[in-house]
Design an enzyme around this catalytic site. Structure first.
Site, PDB file in Angstrom:
ATOM      1  N   ARG A 150      18.117  46.717 -36.598  1.00 18.61           N
ATOM      2  CA  ARG A 150      17.156  46.555 -35.499  1.00 18.61           C
ATOM      3  C   ARG A 150      17.392  47.597 -34.412  1.00 18.61           C
ATOM      4  NH1 ARG A 150      18.285  40.404 -34.208  1.00 18.61           N
ATOM      5  NH2 ARG A 150      16.767  40.793 -32.546  1.00 18.61           N
ATOM      6  N   LEU A 180      23.416  37.126 -41.426  1.00 17.78           N
ATOM      7  CA  LEU A 180      22.052  37.621 -41.261  1.00 17.78           C
ATOM      8  C   LEU A 180      21.570  37.104 -39.914  1.00 17.78           C
ATOM      9  CD1 LEU A 180      20.317  37.021 -44.735  1.00 17.78           C
ATOM     10  CD2 LEU A 180      21.242  39.165 -43.851  1.00 17.78           C
ATOM     11  N   ASP A 181      20.882  37.932 -39.170  1.00 18.68           N
ATOM     12  CA  ASP A 181      20.315  37.477 -37.906  1.00 18.68           C
ATOM     13  C   ASP A 181      19.391  36.291 -38.140  1.00 18.68           C
ATOM     14  OD1 ASP A 181      21.623  39.505 -36.606  1.00 18.68           O
ATOM     15  OD2 ASP A 181      19.876  40.822 -36.504  1.00 18.68           O
ATOM     16  N   ARG A 182      19.212  35.514 -37.111  1.00 20.40           N
ATOM     17  CA  ARG A 182      18.371  34.316 -37.216  1.00 20.40           C
ATOM     18  C   ARG A 182      16.977  34.645 -37.763  1.00 20.40           C
ATOM     19  NH1 ARG A 182      17.871  29.833 -32.484  1.00 20.40           N
ATOM     20  NH2 ARG A 182      16.735  28.266 -33.675  1.00 20.40           N
ATOM     21  N   THR A 219      16.077  37.131 -39.645  1.00 15.53           N
ATOM     22  CA  THR A 219      16.091  37.844 -40.923  1.00 15.53           C
ATOM     23  C   THR A 219      16.188  36.859 -42.077  1.00 15.53           C
ATOM     24  OG1 THR A 219      17.246  39.670 -39.837  1.00 15.53           O
ATOM     25  CG2 THR A 219      17.255  39.655 -42.234  1.00 15.53           C
TER      26      THR A 219
END
Length: 254
Positions: free
Chosen positions: A165, A53-55, A57
Site C-alpha cells: 500500500r 494480512l491487513d484487515r 486484504t
C-alpha cells in the site's frame, strides 16, 4: 466457516475475507471476530499465525499447527524463501513492469489514523510489479474528464507492514479502496459507480518448500466476491492465470 485452501498435519491455509482481522488488537478493542480465533474454533485445536494480512486484504493466510513449525515458517518468511503474489487495482496507468526500491519506516497497525511512521529508522523494502490490464472509464475525477485504472500483479521481496500500500502510494498509483494511503475521490467512484466497497488488494498465491517434507508447495486463493465481480465487469478476467479464478470464469486460454 473459513474456507480451507490447504491442510496437513503441520500447516493450514485459509482464504481470509476482506474486513477480517488476523488476531486481537488494542487498536480495535470492540471487534469480536478474528481469523486466529475462528480457525482455532473451526478446527478444534491450537493454531499459530505465521504472517499477517491487513484487515482490508483478502487471500492466502497461513497458520502452523505447532509452535516448532511456526518458528520454521517464520524464518522462511524472514529469509525471503516464500514467494508471495498479490493482485491489486490501482489509480492510473503505471509502466508495464517495474521495481519499487523504497525503504520504509516501521508504522502502526491496521487502524492507524494517518499512516505516519512510528519509528525514525527506515528498513529496506522492495516490491516488483507487472501490469496485467488497464482501462479508462468515462467518469470525471478531480480536474480530469475521464479516469484511468490498472490491474497489477505485485511481488513483495520484503515484508514490511503495509508495504504494498505504501509503495504504490510512493509511485503515485495508490490502491483503490485504501482509506489510509489511497485517494478518496477514486475510492468513492468505485463505491458509487461500480458497487465495490472493499480495498482491492488480494494475496492470490504463496509458493514455498514445505518446512517438514521439503517438497514444493503452492497455495492459491481464487478471486471471489466483489473483487471477482469487478474483474469480470471490467473484462480483465482473461488476463489472469486460470488458477486465480474460480471454475467457470473465462480465462486467457478459454
Amino acid at each position: 466457516m473459513l474456507p480451507i485452501l490447504f491442510r496437513d498435519e503441520h500447516l493450514v491455509a485459509i482464504d481470509k475475507p476482506a474486513g477480517l482481522l488476523v488476531h486481537r488488537t488494542a487498536l480495535d478493542a470492540h471487534e469480536r471476530r478474528f481469523a486466529l480465533q475462528m480457525l482455532r474454533d473451526q478446527l478444534g485445536c491450537h493454531v499459530y499465525a505465521i504472517h499477517r494480512l491487513d484487515r482490508g486484504t483478502s487471500g492466502v493466510l497461513l497458520f502452523a499447527l505447532s509452535s516448532e513449525v511456526a518458528r520454521m515458517m517464520s524464518r522462511m518468511f524472514e529469509q525471503r524463501r516464500v514467494d508471495k503474489r498479490y493482485l491489486a487495482v490501482v489509480r492510473g496507468h503505471p509502466p508495464l513492469q517495474g521495481e519499487i526500491d523504497h525503504p520504509l519506516r516501521r508504522c502502526f497497525g491496521d487502524d492507524e489514523a494517518d499512516g505516519e511512521a512510528a519509528t525514525p529508522t527506515a528498513q529496506q523494502a522492495i516490491t516488483r510489479y507487472r501490469q496485467l490490464a488497464t482501462i479508462e472509464l468515462p467518469y470525471a475525477v478531480d480536474p480530469y474528464p475521464r479516469s484511468r485504472y490498472a490491474l497489477l500483479e505485485l511481488t513483495p521481496l520484503s515484508g514490511r507492514r503495509h508495504q504494498l500500500r505504501r509503495h504504490l502510494k510512493h509511485i503515485a498509483h495508490p490502491i483503490i479502496g485504501d482509506t489510509t494511503y489511497g485517494k478518496s475521490a477514486h475510492n468513492r467512484l468505485f463505491r458509487s459507480r461500480l458497487g465495490c466497497q472493499r480495498m482491492l488488494l488480494a494475496c492470490t498465491e504463496l509458493r514455498f518448500a514445505h518446512p517438514v517434507s521439503g517438497l514444493p508447495l503452492t497455495v492459491v486463493a481464487p478471486l471471489a466476491g466483489e473483487f471477482l465481480r469487478l474483474v469480470e465487469r471490467l473484462q480483465w478476467a482473461a488476463t489472469l492465470p486460470p488458477e486465480w479464478l474460480p471454475a467457470g470464469v473465462a480465462t486467457a486460454d478459454g
